[in-house]
Structures are given as structure tokens and as C-alpha cells.
Design a protein around this motif. Structure first.
Motif, PDB file in Angstrom:
ATOM      1  N   SER A 157       0.805  -1.212   0.000  1.00 39.85           N
ATOM      2  CA  SER A 157       0.000   0.000   0.000  1.00 39.85           C
ATOM      3  C   SER A 157       0.840   1.265   0.000  1.00 39.85           C
ATOM      4  N   ALA A 158       2.040   1.202   0.571  1.00 41.16           N
ATOM      5  CA  ALA A 158       2.879   2.393   0.673  1.00 41.16           C
ATOM      6  C   ALA A 158       4.270   1.985   1.113  1.00 41.16           C
ATOM      7  N   ALA A 159       5.211   2.880   0.865  1.00 42.96           N
ATOM      8  CA  ALA A 159       6.548   2.815   1.453  1.00 42.96           C
ATOM      9  C   ALA A 159       6.762   4.108   2.223  1.00 42.96           C
ATOM     10  N   TRP A 160       7.177   3.990   3.465  1.00 39.94           N
ATOM     11  CA  TRP A 160       7.401   5.165   4.327  1.00 39.94           C
ATOM     12  C   TRP A 160       8.896   5.355   4.518  1.00 39.94           C
ATOM     13  N   SER A 161       9.386   6.551   4.208  1.00 40.37           N
ATOM     14  CA  SER A 161      10.815   6.853   4.299  1.00 40.37           C
ATOM     15  C   SER A 161      11.069   7.770   5.488  1.00 40.37           C
ATOM     16  N   LEU A 162      12.016   7.375   6.335  1.00 38.21           N
ATOM     17  CA  LEU A 162      12.382   8.138   7.521  1.00 38.21           C
ATOM     18  C   LEU A 162      13.826   8.598   7.392  1.00 38.21           C
ATOM     19  N   PRO A 163      14.156   9.777   7.918  1.00 38.55           N
ATOM     20  CA  PRO A 163      15.506  10.321   7.743  1.00 38.55           C
ATOM     21  C   PRO A 163      16.552   9.566   8.548  1.00 38.55           C
ATOM     22  N   ALA A 164      17.814   9.838   8.249  1.00 37.58           N
ATOM     23  CA  ALA A 164      18.910   9.208   8.979  1.00 37.58           C
ATOM     24  C   ALA A 164      18.951   9.724  10.412  1.00 37.58           C
ATOM     25  N   ARG A 165      19.178   8.825  11.352  1.00 39.31           N
ATOM     26  CA  ARG A 165      19.373   9.151  12.760  1.00 39.31           C
ATOM     27  C   ARG A 165      20.541   8.305  13.282  1.00 39.31           C
ATOM     28  N   ASP A 166      21.056   8.680  14.462  1.00 36.33           N
ATOM     29  CA  ASP A 166      22.145   7.888  15.033  1.00 36.33           C
ATOM     30  C   ASP A 166      21.704   6.462  15.311  1.00 36.33           C
ATOM     31  N   GLY A 167      20.441   6.282  15.606  1.00 39.83           N
ATOM     32  CA  GLY A 167      19.904   4.949  15.839  1.00 39.83           C
ATOM     33  C   GLY A 167      18.396   5.012  15.925  1.00 39.83           C
TER      34      GLY A 167
END
Length: 703
Positions: A157-167
Motif C-alpha cells: 500500500s505504501a513505502a514510508w521513508s524516515l531520515p537518517a538518525r544515530d539509531g
């Protein structure tokens, strides 16, 4: 609000506190730009102007950045879409235009080789930060001779992209029968983590919800991303921690990539909704946003309070007859119960669990006049009337199965596996759905029934469909058949409420929430165990749909634990209150105490079922508590499973109150200052083991 920039190739959706942006490159690559706090179109255009870092060897610049990654081309993340036709897999798309209305953006693409048209839907409703995403796939050839069928191997249904984080830290809900919806949080390690169900229904092992944070979010602070899938069959969510520190999560119907359905020329299929939410107010703010969105846009008639019910199962088991149900109804009405439900055993030859399932007509020996005389008596007592059904199942020992053995899911030449002495009907078949419609419609027209408890007590094991040209589609079409049947029944009988049940919490998801009025959270009614189950359930779903019962002590089904009646009531008052014990065995003192607790619940019901939830202290051996706030009123439910070392439980620091106001305790009298309640806290006075109480506060207006 939807805004357009970048020469018509950049789009920004804005909610109350968040924004979501995406853009199209010159090569028709749809890239994710932003998901987080509200930004302007100018901010989004600045993000679009940033240079994408060069890909390292063996990596792709698209991975983790595409809005909807497909199979084929320079992509190595898990694809959201996999298509096959004439032995050729993959997709190569071109942009075909866009359109929008005030709440929904639609982006159109097409694949020339497969003649596949794809529309990406983005919806952000007014007053909400939830982004609803789904995909429509269409075989663009309109005549059979112009093209071959397309096999949808996978269509998320979708792909969710999250930004880079240390963890990153992943939260999800896991469990089993009798121990559903338990919350777990753990660091997301490099690679991929899968959760889902292979059972044909949502399942007890996982709910289709995840939350991600950078490891620093708390209950009332910190950045949290959440995603929830609205699908009631087999499903999968894959969370990928990528080498650059970013995360991408894809999810949708189906437990693997072996095929969903065939699209013949001219056919279309729309995926279920996969919704996402960003907040900077911690897990509590995320839950409150999910709850408000569901109450406003998903749950049928959410403005109506759910009634206090009584269910006769524990009192009678399969020993059901009209006389004994009338006696129970009189006792239930005296307690203040508003809905009386006859559970399993009222129909066909259903004197035990191996016969009668599928024969939805009242047993003539037990109910000589059908259900109407009992329903009329229940109504005369001032209660609504409900019955239990399990339409998707059949016993081999039933008139239905003897007449139509081919209606059950099965593989030709293979033994039919029985769980709970029953088989699963194939609701993908038109004739099965037509039969069930006729039976259920007749049931609802033959007696004044106000409520159906719709159960589903068995997973798929032999999901075969002999003779169908593409039997794999059963996994999807069965679920859509259930939706169609429920939708048709609700349209024809709008006054009838429906409870979703699947051996407890085996079919809890947004799609069932959209078609039912409440959900049976778990078969485990032990009040201590329920605190953790309800804590997990509340991460996504509101108390308005969380059915919770007071049953007998000791709890014979689960653990044999003895618990006071008051503790059992306060535990169940955190949701839609029900009573399921054998009232014929309750003493006069217990019946009187139950009546008083029900009266108290009705006073706080508008807060519990319609207010904002604050989880003050999580479940454990020590003090745990939740708070509901609505307008000038607040209700606090507190439990002390065990007191350690004789220590007084800590005060509960309340939330959502006006520090400058004063509040009166409507049960005990006395006043509290808002600043004191929020800073120092409310002293509960609880002591001993299995102690619980309710505190109902109202803001004092004027002097």
C-alpha cells in the motif's frame, strides 16, 4: 491542505502540525522529500534543490528515497510492487499526470510493456496529521485480445521513508491467543525486520502497527513516526534499516510475494490503506492523534456511546434455552445493563462445539417461538438484544456442510484440516456470500436484533479453491467478501451494531474498525493481564472500540487467579464495559456492588469513550493508571496489583488539566488545584494487593 511547487512536480500536504512532501525528477523518479513538522512550499523546494549524495559502490541513489520502490532497475531495497506477465517481471514507469481535491492527491504512472496503470493516493483529512496512502492498479488494456493477464505478485500500500538518525528504535505489538497486544520496544539493527500474519486473518501474534523513534522518545515528549495497515487478512510490514542510517517501511496485504491476484484487461484493484503519523509529542500524543482520527473518520457512529453489555456465555456455555436466558436478562437489567447478548448455542444442533455451525436458525427445542419472544422480553426490560454468530465457519456435522461440502476451503485430494471441529467457508465465492446474506438478513428480519457478535475462531490451513483459474486470489478475495457482506448488512440494517471478534484479538485492524462498532480485545479477562493487553491496544486504537468484561473469580479460563470485584470492574471500565460472569452465582452483596460500579461507569463513559487518553504509569507490579480528559472533566483509573514493602504508591501527576483552575472530586467531594495535580500529583490512597479505584474530576467554574 495540498500545495504544488517545482513547476508542477513537487507536492506538499499539510496537516495540523505536520507536513509531507515529495517531488518528481526529470527522469520521472518519485522521491520522498520530507515527513515531519510543518514546512512551506519554499522549504520543500529548497530540500528538492539539495544534491543527492553520490552512491557508493554496489549501492543505488534511489534506495530509501523513492516514494514507491518497484521491482526492476537500479533498486536493491525491498520492492513495494512486483508484477509478472508473459514471464517478464518488474516495472518501468512513466509519469502520467496528477490531480487533487482539498484532501487527496493522486499521482498517475504507467508501464508501457505491461500496460499497467498505477495511481498513488495520498489523503490528509482536515484537522488531522494522519497521511492515508493506498495504490490503485489497473490493466490498461480494455479488451482480452489486446493483452494477457497481469499477475500481481506483491502490491504494498505504501513505502514510508524516515531520515537518517544515530539509531532507530522499533515499537510493535506482539502476542498470542490470550496474550495479545503486548508492547515491545527494541533497537532497530541493520538489515530488515518483518512482522505479519500467514493465517488468513490479522492474527494474534502481531497487530499491523509499528512506531519508530530515535531511542529518545517518551510518553509525552519526543519525535515518533507511526504506521498502521487497514487489512484483515494475511499481511506483512517490512522495516528496513539502510546502510546510510535511514529507514524505509513497506507494508500491505499478503504474507509473501507468491501472488495476490490476476488482473485481466480492464480490471483494477485498490490496496488497503496504510496510514502514517508523525508527532513530536511522544507516544502519548501519537496515540491521541490516532484515536481522534479513528473516532472522527473511521469508526461508525463514533459519537454514540457504546452500551454496557451482558454476555451469557460463562453462565451457560452451550446449555442455552429461552427460560434460562430470560432469568439472566432480569438479573442483568437490575444491574443497569443496556445490552443483553446470547452467545454460542442458540442455533441448529449446536449443543456442543462439533455440530451445527453454519445452520443459522434458532434451535426449535430451545427456542420454540424463535428468538423474537426472548428479544421482546429483553426490550421490555429496557435493554437491547444481541446474538453471537460465526458466519465464516462451518462444522462438518451441519446441514450446510452436508449440502455444500465444496463451499469450504480445501485442496482437491487432500485431507481437510479441522481446528475446533470446524472448517473455513470460502467467502470469495459468490454463492457462499449469497447464502450467508440470505441467512443473516433473515435472522435480523425475523427478530428485533440490535447487535451481532461476529466471531472468527480459526485460521486458514487449506486455502484451496479447486476449479478456480487462479486459486491464490482466495487469500485476498475472502477478506473482500467479508467486507462486502458486512457492508451490505449494515446498509440494510443500519440500527444493528457489530462487534468484531476472532478468538479474542485475532482480527483487530483499521479495516475492521471501519466496519464494526467495537472489538473483542482478548479472550483473557483476567483483570491483571488485561492491564498490559489494554495498554498495548491503546497505542493505536481508542477505548471507544475496546470491549472489556468483568467475569467470575477465580478466572477459570486463564490462570485461576482470585481478584476482588472492584479491581475487575475498574480494569474493564478502561474500555467498553461488559459483564460476562454467571450472575446466578453472584451474592446479593456482589450484585449490589456491581450495580454501583456500572452507575459510576456511566458517569465517566463520555470521557472514556470520547476523551483524550493519557497513560500515566505503565502496567507492572506497582501502581499503574490511565487518565481520560474531555472538556472540563477528567477521569483517572488507578490499579495497584501488589503493594511492596508497605510503601505508599506515588502520587499520579495528571495531564491535560488547566494549572490555573480548581477541580472538584465528584465521588468524594473536596477540591484540588490544577497546578498541584499536574506537578505534585493525585494521591490515590490505594493499599494492599489488587486494589483499584476511579477518580472523577470536574473543573470548577466561577467562584
Amino acid at each position: 491542505m495540498i500545495e504544488v511547487g517545482g513547476n508542477g512536480r513537487l507536492w506538499l500536504l499539510s496537516g495540523v502540525r505536520s507536513g509531507y512532501a515529495l517531488r518528481l525528477t526529470e527522469d520521472d523518479e518519485l522521491l520522498h522529500l520530507h515527513w515531519g513538522p510543518r514546512i512551506t512550499v519554499e522549504d520543500a523546494q529548497a530540500l528538492a534543490a539539495e544534491k543527492i549524495p553520490a552512491a557508493r559502490g554496489f549501492e543505488s541513489p534511489l534506495d530509501g528515497r523513492e516514494e514507491y520502490p518497484v521491482e526492476g532497475g537500479p533498486r536493491f531495497t525491498r520492492p513495494a510492487l512486483s508484477v509478472r506477465a508473459d514471464g517478464v517481471r518488474g516495472t518501468e514507469w512513466a509519469f502520467g499526470g496528477w490531480e487533487a481535491d482539498p484532501e487527496e492527491l493522486r499521482l498517475r504512472f504507467h508501464d508501457r510493456l505491461h500496460h499497467l496503470a498505477l495511481t498513488l493516493h495520498y489523503r490528509m483529512r482536515a484537522g488531522s496529521d494522519v497521511v492515508e496512502r493506498r495504490v490503485t492498479l489497473t490493466h490498461a488494456r480494455t479488451r482480452a485480445r489486446d493483452g494477457v493477464p497481469l499477475e500481481l505478485l506483491r502490491a504494498d500500500s505504501a513505502a514510508w521513508s524516515l531520515p537518517a538518525r544515530d539509531g532507530w528504535r522499533l515499537s510493535h505489538l506482539h502476542g498470542r491467543w490470550g496474550a495479545e497486544s503486548r508492547l515491545v520496544r527494541a533497537a532497530l539493527t541493520p538489515g530488515e525486520q518483518l512482522i505479519g500474519s500467514r493465517r488468513g486473518h490479522t492474527g494474534h501474534a502481531h497487530l499491523p502497527w509499528i512506531a519508530l523513534d530515535a531511542g529518545d522518545a517518551g510518553e509525552e515528549s519526543g519525535e515518533v513516526y507511526g504506521c498502521a495497515l487497514g487489512w484483515s487478512g494475511s499481511w506483512r510490514i517490512a522495516v528496513q534499516s539502510l546502510p546510510d542510517g535511514s529507514v524505509q517501511a513497506v507494508g500491505g496485504a499478503g504474507h509473501d510475494d507468491s501472488g495476490l491476484l490476476l488482473l485481466a484487461p480492464g480490471d483494477s484493484w485498490t490496496t488497503p490503506v496504510f496510514a502514517g503519523l508523525w508527532t513530536e509529542g511522544g507516544f502519548g500524543a501519537a496515540s491521541r492523534a490516532w484515536h481522534a482520527w479513528q473516532r472522527r473518520h473511521i469508526i461508525p457512529a463514533a459519537e454514540r456511546h457504546r452500551p454496557v453489555l451482558y454476555n451469557s456465555w460463562e453462565a451457560t456455555g452451550f446449555r442455552v434455552d429461552e427460560r434460562q436466558q430470560r432469568e439472566l436478562a432480569v438479573k442483568a437489567a437490575a444491574l443497569g445493563v443496556e445490552l443483553f447478548v446470547v452467545d454460542d448455542g442458540w442455533f441448529g444442533a449446536r449443543t456442543h462445539d462439533a455440530a451445527g455451525l453454519g445452520d443459522w436458525t434458532p434451535n426449535p427445542d430451545r427456542f420454540p417461538g424463535g428468538l423474537r419472544p426472548l428479544a421482546d422480553e429483553v426490550h421490555r426490560l429496557g435493554m437491547e438484544f444481541g446474538v453471537w454468530v460465526e458466519p465464516e465457519m462451518v462444522n462438518p456435522d451441519s446441514d450446510l456442510y452436508r449440502a455444500h461440502p465444496d463451499w469450504a476451503q480445501h485442496h482437491e485430494g487432500r485431507r481437510r484440516t479441522e481446528f475446533r471441529n470446524q472448517l473455513v467457508l470460502n467467502l470469495a465465492r459468490d454463492d457462499v456470500r449469497a447464502h450467508l446474506w440470505e441467512r443473516l438478513d433473515s435472522l435480523l428480519r425475523g427478530a428485533p436484533v440490535d447487535y451481532l457478535k461476529w466471531d472468527f475462531n480459526r485460521s486458514f490451513t487449506d486455502a484451496g479453491w479447486p476449479g478456480d483459474p487462479y486459486p491464490r486470489r482466495l487469500w485476498t478475495a475472502h477478506v473482500e467478501g467479508v467486507y462486502g457482506l458486512l457492508d451490505r448488512l449494515r446498509a440494510a440494517h443500519p440500527h444493528v451494531a457489530v462487534e468484531a471478534c476472532s478468538g479474542g484479538g485475532g482480527r483487530v485492524d483499521l479495516a475492521m474498525a471501519a466496519r464494526t462498532d467495537q472489538m473483542w480485545t482478548s479472550d483473557n479477562t483476567d483483570p491483571v493481564d488485561r492491564l498490559a493487553i489494554q495498554h498495548g491496544f491503546s497505542q493505536l486504537h481508542p477505548a471507544r472500540i475496546m470491549a472489556a468484561w468483568v467475569t467470575d473469580s477465580p478466572n477459570e479460563q486463564m490462570n485461576g487467579r482470585f481478584s476482588p470485584l472492584g479491581f475487575r470492574f475498574v480494569s474493564a471500565m478502561a474500555g467498553v464495559l461488559g459483564v460476562g460472569g454467571d450472575l446466578t452465582r453472584w451474592s446479593a452483596a456482589e450484585l449490589d456492588e456491581a450495580r454501583r460500579w456500572i452507575e459510576r461507569y456511566k458517569r465517566i463513559r463520555p470521557l472514556v469513550q470520547g476523551g483524550d487518553l493519557y497513560r500515566l504509569r505503565p502496567p507492572g507490579d506497582g501502581l499503574t493508571a490511565v487518565q481520560y480528559v474531555r472538556g472540563d472533566e477528567s477521569a483517572v483509573l488507578a490499579w495497584l496489583p501488589a503493594q511492596r514493602y508497605g510503601e505508599e504508591p506515588p502520587p499520579l501527576r495528571l495531564c491535560g488539566l488547566d494549572p490555573a483552575a480548581r477541580y472538584t472530586d465528584l465521588d468524594r467531594g473536596g477540591t484540588h488545584r490544577g497546578a498541584v495535580l499536574t506537578h505534585r500529583g493525585l494521591r490515590t490512597g490505594l493499599s494492599g494487593d489488587l486494589a483499584a479505584d476511579v477518580f472523577h474530576l470536574r473543573r470548577i467554574t466561577g467562584e
